[in-house]
Design an enzyme around this catalytic site. Sequence first.
Site, short mmCIF file in Angstrom:
data_model
loop_
_atom_site.label_atom_id
_atom_site.label_comp_id
_atom_site.label_asym_id
_atom_site.label_seq_id
_atom_site.Cartn_x
_atom_site.Cartn_y
_atom_site.Cartn_z
N CYS A 78 1.22 -1.27 -0.20
CA CYS A 78 -0.17 0.17 0.22
C CYS A 78 1.05 1.73 -0.33
O CYS A 78 1.58 1.53 -0.87
CB CYS A 78 -0.75 -0.16 1.13
SG CYS A 78 -1.90 0.99 0.77
N HIS A 176 -3.19 -5.28 1.63
CA HIS A 176 -2.24 -5.42 2.81
C HIS A 176 -2.28 -7.13 3.55
O HIS A 176 -3.60 -7.22 4.34
CB HIS A 176 -3.54 -4.51 3.98
CG HIS A 176 -2.59 -2.81 3.96
ND1 HIS A 176 -2.09 -2.41 5.04
CD2 HIS A 176 -3.32 -2.28 3.01
CE1 HIS A 176 -2.44 -1.24 4.17
NE2 HIS A 176 -2.79 -1.31 3.82
N GLU A 178 -0.53 -8.26 5.36
CA GLU A 178 -0.43 -8.67 7.29
C GLU A 178 -1.31 -8.36 8.42
O GLU A 178 -1.64 -8.69 8.87
CB GLU A 178 0.56 -7.27 7.53
CG GLU A 178 0.14 -6.18 7.30
CD GLU A 178 -0.26 -5.47 5.77
OE1 GLU A 178 -0.54 -5.97 5.05
OE2 GLU A 178 -0.59 -4.07 6.68
N1 GLN Z 1 -3.03 7.14 0.94
C1 GLN Z 1 -2.29 5.77 1.65
C2 GLN Z 1 -0.91 7.48 1.19
O1 GLN Z 1 -1.15 7.49 0.32
C3 GLN Z 1 -1.97 4.73 1.74
C4 GLN Z 1 -2.86 3.89 2.63
C5 GLN Z 1 -2.43 2.64 2.77
O2 GLN Z 1 -1.63 2.50 3.25
N2 GLN Z 1 -3.21 2.40 4.12
O3 GLN Z 1 0.18 7.07 1.62
#
Ligand code: GLN
Length: 197
Positions: A78, A176, A178
């Site tokens: 992410c 994610h 995890e």
């Molecule tokens: N929107 C977040 C960002 O720009 C990422 C979101 C997340 O890691 N769950 O870093």
Amino acid sequence: MIIGVLALQGDFREHLAALAECDVIARPVRRPEEVAEIDGLIVPGGESTTMSKLAQEFGVYEPIRNRLRAGMPAYGTCAGMIMLADEILDGRPDQVGFGGLALQVRRNAFGRQVDSFESQVEIAGVEGGPVTAVFIRAPWVEKTTGEVEVLGQVGEGPDARIVAVRQGNLLATSFHPELTGDLRLHRLFVEMVRAAS
Ligand code: GLN
């Protein structure tokens, strides 16, 4: 073999717990000295703009960048995927990533449609059926610009979005793993680190 988890911000604890179940030594990384001691690095989910700022403030930005350039394996989830991308779309102007993946990533890409969702995603190289992918204000890969292997997508046809990629020693997912207790992606990364060291 020691795998570090960048522990400045975000859900690094969950990654440390997942790695501990994979029979490797897992260590939080916050200082430059710690960057030198690891064989691979997970860059967790969180907020990439904050992570970018903290990495510079804690003095780990350059050391991590240098180790990645030298071939250290890394897995970004992410926000971590954003940090490993060569090009960030919809980022903040002062936002810097470590780079390494030849692609454009779009921040909060799914956010305009839906903030948070789950999907079953088949991942190339991961046996045993699709993984339950949890997306939280997730990015997607807008387009690849180099030798990037697409491992997984959500959606069909023109709406298909790339959410898992690999390029050499770098692995990244928009979601994610995890958070689900499914260790298959962590194990894939552990194998990548083992093969590299
Ligand atoms: N929107 C977040 C960002 O720009 C990422 C979101 C997340 O890691 N769950 O870093």
